[in-house]
Design a protein around this motif. Structure first.
Motif, PDB file in Angstrom:
ATOM      1  N   ASP A  72       0.811  -1.226   0.000  1.00 24.89           N
ATOM      2  CA  ASP A  72       0.000   0.000   0.000  1.00 24.89           C
ATOM      3  C   ASP A  72       0.834   1.260   0.000  1.00 24.89           C
ATOM      4  N   SER A  73       2.178   1.159  -0.117  1.00 23.38           N
ATOM      5  CA  SER A  73       2.969   2.369   0.141  1.00 23.38           C
ATOM      6  C   SER A  73       3.609   2.950  -1.120  1.00 23.38           C
ATOM      7  N   ASP A  74       3.906   4.245  -1.050  1.00 18.26           N
ATOM      8  CA  ASP A  74       4.585   4.943  -2.153  1.00 18.26           C
ATOM      9  C   ASP A  74       6.097   4.803  -2.031  1.00 18.26           C
ATOM     10  N   ALA A  75       6.571   4.618  -0.820  1.00 18.29           N
ATOM     11  CA  ALA A  75       8.012   4.493  -0.584  1.00 18.29           C
ATOM     12  C   ALA A  75       8.202   3.820   0.765  1.00 18.29           C
ATOM     13  N   VAL A  76       9.461   3.447   1.044  1.00 19.59           N
ATOM     14  CA  VAL A  76       9.741   2.690   2.271  1.00 19.59           C
ATOM     15  C   VAL A  76      10.805   3.407   3.094  1.00 19.59           C
ATOM     16  N   LEU A  77      10.583   3.400   4.392  1.00 18.05           N
ATOM     17  CA  LEU A  77      11.630   3.842   5.295  1.00 18.05           C
ATOM     18  C   LEU A  77      12.133   2.586   6.011  1.00 18.05           C
ATOM     19  N   TRP A  78      13.336   2.173   5.664  1.00 20.55           N
ATOM     20  CA  TRP A  78      13.936   0.986   6.292  1.00 20.55           C
ATOM     21  C   TRP A  78      14.741   1.483   7.475  1.00 20.55           C
ATOM     22  N   LEU A  79      14.277   1.085   8.645  1.00 25.47           N
ATOM     23  CA  LEU A  79      14.933   1.567   9.857  1.00 25.47           C
ATOM     24  C   LEU A  79      15.878   0.495  10.395  1.00 25.47           C
ATOM     25  N   ILE A  80      17.116   0.906  10.664  1.00 24.59           N
ATOM     26  CA  ILE A  80      18.100  -0.018  11.240  1.00 24.59           C
ATOM     27  C   ILE A  80      18.642   0.583  12.534  1.00 24.59           C
ATOM     28  N   ASP A  81      19.321  -0.241  13.309  1.00 20.52           N
ATOM     29  CA  ASP A  81      19.980   0.242  14.518  1.00 20.52           C
ATOM     30  C   ASP A  81      21.391   0.678  14.125  1.00 20.52           C
TER      31      ASP A  81
END
Ligand SMILES: Nc1nc2c(ncn2[C@@H]2O[C@H](COP(=O)(O)OP(=O)(O)OP(=O)(O)O)[C@@H](O)[C@H]2O)c(=O)[nH]1
Ligand SMILES: [Mg+2]
Length: 296
Positions: free
Chosen positions: A85-94
């Protein structure tokens, strides 16, 4: 006047990297529950960020997990749906990551190649993110790499500016007053689950679900002038139920009174909260129980 923008961003990553904390920091509210324990988030929830130029709909998702039961499958499926459902992704890492895990390759695999991805290294108040960025660069292409901290709010303006580049022009979808696309009843159940995560240790919070048995707003109960909630803490075994209840009922009382205060803050109503403990054997493996508890 600048053209308005509006889009949907899925925040995905390993468990415990701070996805939900980031949402709360961006929304400047305690919108979603967070905890030091992995697998805190169980449902993909749309949380709505507004500023003068944009409306960004962030989908908080569960951390991708190595599924051990049907609940784990549901968590992973909800990540796929959010991506869809998304236009873009925020990939969150530590920012402190020093080795990649199979979960990282799996995350790289499930993000469609067509979606632009921003890589943000959270907890950069604690660790230098350069080494982590180098590791993840091997997995796919990123539009940007941004060190952030949900705790100190470092890098959040830069993050929003990057995301703005990735979302389409368009008018807001949600009323700017709306913080989350969910029901008050779901939020109440999550607040209670958040207290279970806060006060109980080891496996117990992971084996506990919250079911709202009755939810009556003050309009429906004018004589009481209170929000009336009856809820159950569902565990898998009698042993876990005993722990949830605690000695002389001390634990369930504590969970209840802390939850009541938090629900009063969120809803603005005085709350009457009645909490019960119940067992549904192996609910995490049982389709009927999962459906009943909102995990399907
Ligand atoms: N030092 C530091 N700790 C953070 C930061 N952001 C989050 N945390 C902590 O990291 C832990 C996990 O945070 P959550 O927001 O629940 O993580 P999550 O990625 O949503 O976890 P799941 O829902 O289990 O996948 C909590 O103890 C947070 O307080 C940060 O920027 N710096
Ligand atoms: Mg979370």
């Amino acid at each position: 006047m600048a053209q308005k923008k509006c889009g949907v961003i899925a925040i995905i990553g390993r468990p415990n990297v701070g996805k939900s904390s980031l949402i709360n920091a961006l929304l400047k509210a305690q919108a979603v529950i967070i905890s030091p324990k992995p697998q805190t988030t169980r449902n993909a929830v749309r949380c709505i960020y507004n500023d003068e130029n944009s409306q960004i709909i962030f989908t908080d998702t569960p951390g991708l997990n190595i599924s051990r039961n049907k609940l784990g499958d549901f968590l992973n499926d909800s990540i796929l749906e959010a991506l869809d459902d998304s236009d873009a992704v925020l990939w969150l890492i530590d920012a402190g990551t020093r080795t990649l895990s199979p979960l990282d390759s799996e995350i790289a695999r499930i993000i469609p190649q067509s979606l632009p991805v921003v890589l943000a290294a959270n907890k950069s108040d604690k660790s230098d993110p350069s080494e982590a960025f180098t590791l993840y660069e091997g997995l796919r292409e990123f539009r940007a790499e941004i060190p952030i901290s949900a705790k100190t709010k470092k890098g959040l303006d830069e993050l929003i500016a990057e995301i703005m580049q990735l979302i389409p022009e368009g008018e807001a979808i949600y009323d700017p007053e709306i913080l989350m696309d969910t029901t008050e009843k779901f939020m109440a159940a999550e607040i209670i689950r958040g207290k279970v995560l806060m006060f109980l240790r080891d496996e117990v919070p992971h084996c506990t679900a919250v079911e709202i048995d009755e939810y009556k707003s003050p309009d429906e109960y004018p004589d009481r002038k209170k929000l009336y909630i009856r809820a159950s803490l569902i565990t898998e075994t009698d042993g876990q139920k005993k722990i949830v209840i605690g000695e002389k009922g001390g634990m369930i009382k504590r969970i209840g009174s802390e939850s009541r205060k938090a629900i009063e803050e969120v809803t603005g109503f005085p709350v009457y909260l009645e909490l019960w403990a119940k067992v549904i054997p192996n609910w995490r493996k049982n389709n009927t129980a999962l459906r009943r508890l909102g995990y399907s």
